[in-house]
Design a protein around this motif. Sequence first.
Motif, PDB file in Angstrom:
ATOM      1  N   HIS A 113       2.374 -11.336  12.217  1.00  0.00           N
ATOM      2  CA  HIS A 113       1.531 -10.731  12.496  1.00  0.00           C
ATOM      3  C   HIS A 113       0.465 -10.916  13.469  1.00  0.00           C
ATOM      4  CE1 HIS A 113       3.292  -7.672   9.557  1.00  0.00           C
ATOM      5  NE2 HIS A 113       3.357  -8.969   8.944  1.00  0.00           N
ATOM      6  N   ARG A 122       7.823   0.498  12.426  1.00  0.00           N
ATOM      7  CA  ARG A 122       6.833   0.714  11.448  1.00  0.00           C
ATOM      8  C   ARG A 122       7.550   0.542  10.074  1.00  0.00           C
ATOM      9  NH1 ARG A 122       3.512   5.295   9.216  1.00  0.00           N
ATOM     10  NH2 ARG A 122       1.401   4.145   8.798  1.00  0.00           N
ATOM     11  N   GLN A 123       7.299  -0.243   9.441  1.00  0.00           N
ATOM     12  CA  GLN A 123       8.172  -0.571   8.208  1.00  0.00           C
ATOM     13  C   GLN A 123       7.591   0.267   7.051  1.00  0.00           C
ATOM     14  OE1 GLN A 123       7.632  -4.996   8.412  1.00  0.00           O
ATOM     15  NE2 GLN A 123       9.777  -5.101   8.891  1.00  0.00           N
ATOM     16  N   LYS A 124       8.363   0.565   6.040  1.00  0.00           N
ATOM     17  CA  LYS A 124       8.145   1.191   4.653  1.00  0.00           C
ATOM     18  C   LYS A 124       8.080  -0.009   3.721  1.00  0.00           C
ATOM     19  CE  LYS A 124       9.687   5.618   5.964  1.00  0.00           C
ATOM     20  NZ  LYS A 124       8.428   6.370   5.916  1.00  0.00           N
ATOM     21  N   VAL A 125       7.119   0.289   2.911  1.00  0.00           N
ATOM     22  CA  VAL A 125       6.898  -0.814   1.909  1.00  0.00           C
ATOM     23  C   VAL A 125       6.851  -0.094   0.526  1.00  0.00           C
ATOM     24  CG1 VAL A 125       5.432  -2.729   1.017  1.00  0.00           C
ATOM     25  CG2 VAL A 125       5.466  -2.157   3.517  1.00  0.00           C
ATOM     26  N   TYR A 150      -0.963  -3.218   3.368  1.00  0.00           N
ATOM     27  CA  TYR A 150      -0.165  -2.808   4.187  1.00  0.00           C
ATOM     28  C   TYR A 150      -0.710  -1.474   4.551  1.00  0.00           C
ATOM     29  CZ  TYR A 150       3.404  -5.852   2.848  1.00  0.00           C
ATOM     30  OH  TYR A 150       4.156  -7.207   2.686  1.00  0.00           O
ATOM     31  N   ASP A 154       1.757  -1.095  11.910  1.00  0.00           N
ATOM     32  CA  ASP A 154       3.223  -1.372  11.664  1.00  0.00           C
ATOM     33  C   ASP A 154       3.727  -1.538  10.293  1.00  0.00           C
ATOM     34  OD1 ASP A 154       1.924  -3.384  10.516  1.00  0.00           O
ATOM     35  OD2 ASP A 154       2.921  -5.111  11.572  1.00  0.00           O
ATOM     36  N   SER A 155       3.015  -0.566   9.481  1.00  0.00           N
ATOM     37  CA  SER A 155       3.574  -0.623   7.945  1.00  0.00           C
ATOM     38  C   SER A 155       3.008   0.430   7.304  1.00  0.00           C
ATOM     39  CB  SER A 155       3.357  -1.671   7.038  1.00  0.00           C
ATOM     40  OG  SER A 155       1.721  -1.853   7.152  1.00  0.00           O
ATOM     41  N   GLU A 156       3.670   1.109   6.355  1.00  0.00           N
ATOM     42  CA  GLU A 156       3.313   2.106   5.504  1.00  0.00           C
ATOM     43  C   GLU A 156       3.812   1.853   4.130  1.00  0.00           C
ATOM     44  OE1 GLU A 156       4.414   6.986   4.863  1.00  0.00           O
ATOM     45  OE2 GLU A 156       5.349   5.932   6.379  1.00  0.00           O
TER      46      GLU A 156
END
Length: 230
Positions: A113, A122-125, A150, A154-156
Amino acid sequence: MHRGKIMKVLAINGSPKMDAGNTARILNPFLDGMREEGADVALFYTRKLRIGPCNGDMNCWFKNPGRCGQNDDMQMLYPKFEDADVIVWATPVYFSGVTGPLKNLMDRQLPLHVPGTTPKKRQKVVLVASCGAWEIGAFDPVLVQMKAIYSRPDSEFVAALLRPGAEAMRYMPEGAMDDVINAARDAGRELVRTGRISESLLKTVSRPLMSEEEYLKAGEKAFEEARKSA
């Protein structure tokens, strides 16, 4: 969700008990559900990894952007983090947060990062957590932490599968918590299919397994047995 593409899932189990712990009793069916929908799931255990704490010199941002100078198992994990469509963090909550080894691993994500870089995807967490406390509010601190980490472009942070009163799982008669395990598995399937997990499934995973009074009595008995055997 990913037509024509296999979803890649990276799961990290931070429990020192690994598959013998309460966290795994929710995590494993969740991951099985994802596999059943065709996801490529890689599961790692912090107890089996050699990962040191972040030393905070920030060379991974300024001197050698995107590269950590520590030669340990994070070097193997970095490309897996970059390729993952979904990251699953699994942890028991002992003292208002994730386990120490898991936090070390999370801190070591800094090279991924670097400010000013464009994220690949865009990653899911998802968080999977268990706790011996009866109250589901015991998860509030770790939820605040996860949502803070998160909240980047870039993340959700998609959902949290929470299992309060987790020690009750050890006292349940056969079949009495099938709905909880099935809900965890269905949550995995649903995440792959839709990118979301329904609130009804999350509530089933967290539902009371016995009354609070029964749970406290069982806990007292277990504590006394452990004291005698120590």
